[in-house]
Design an enzyme around this catalytic site. Structure first.
Site: not given
Ligand SMILES: [Zn+2]
Length: 217
Positions: A47, A51, A57, A163
């Site tokens: 990361h 990136h 993830h 995320h």
């Molecule tokens: Zn992230």
């Protein structure tokens, strides 16, 4: 032709997420040691700097970064500027942008592109995408979201909901883009993360070509 390299420079003292591995450059051979060539090796966090992140993830059965289709990472994109007054990218902020439908690849230029990205000290007050903003982007048909700081999530947000919302909808996340020299507008994005098998993220080189420059070649 105008090209904007929106990748962060990778070096040992660069801005990094608290507690993450910082880059270290070593040398297998060196000319100044009377060896035949310069050949270096690097320790890098996946990361580090600019990136790309894939579903694995945050999802155990999600694809890793090497399986993100190239046609998601290369193609038309829009750079949108968020007003200085917006301290986070919420649903209201996203809806006020009147993004094209589908929104496709959206890169956010925020106040992070001022002093914050230039400093090597981590600043937890960076402008980030909230969970409502992430949901609005998914609903708008985003395929890739980029942000001008090394993280897209609001610092300290429990459970990393932005995320999860984005990666759960297979939206690629591009963090750590340097948009300081890039005016808002339409571009073609070329974003190529290293093909690290089994990795949830990988450093990337990312370049924007203004759409109106494409015809000049
Ligand atoms: Zn992230």
């Amino acid at each position: 032709m105008d090209l904007f390299d929106i990748s962060m420079e990778v070096h040992e003292r660069m801005l990094h997420w608290p507690g993450s591995t910082t880059p270290v450059q070593g040398w297998d051979t060196r000319l100044d040691r009377s060896e035949e060539s310069n050949a270096s090796n690097w320790i890098l966090g996946s990361h580090c700097g600019t990136h790309v992140e894939g579903p694995s993830h945050f999802f155990a059965d999600g694809d890793d970064v090497s399986h993100i289709a190239l046609d998601r990472l290369i193609g038309p994109s829009i750079v949108v500027e968020i007003p200085e007054s917006a301290k986070a990218i919420t649903r209201e902020v996203v809806e006020a942008l009147s993004l094209p439908r589908p929104a496709g690849r959206v890169l956010f230029k925020t106040s992070n592109s001022g002093h914050r990205l230039e400093r090597t000290e981590f600043d937890p007050s960076y402008v980030a995408v909230t969970v409502s903003g992430a949901a609005a982007l998914v609903e708008a048909g985003a395929s890739l979201i980029g942000i001008d700081y090394i993280a897209i999530e609001v610092y300290g947000a429990e459970g990393f909901p932005a995320h999860r919302t984005l990666l759960g909808a297979r939206v690629a996340i591009l963090e750590g883009i340097d948009l300081r020299q890039v005016p808002p507008g339409r571009y073609v994005l070329y974003c190529l993360p290293l093909r690290l098998l089994g990795s949830e993220a990988a450093p990337a080189r990312a370049v924007l070509v203004p759409l109106d420059a494409i015809g000049e070649r």
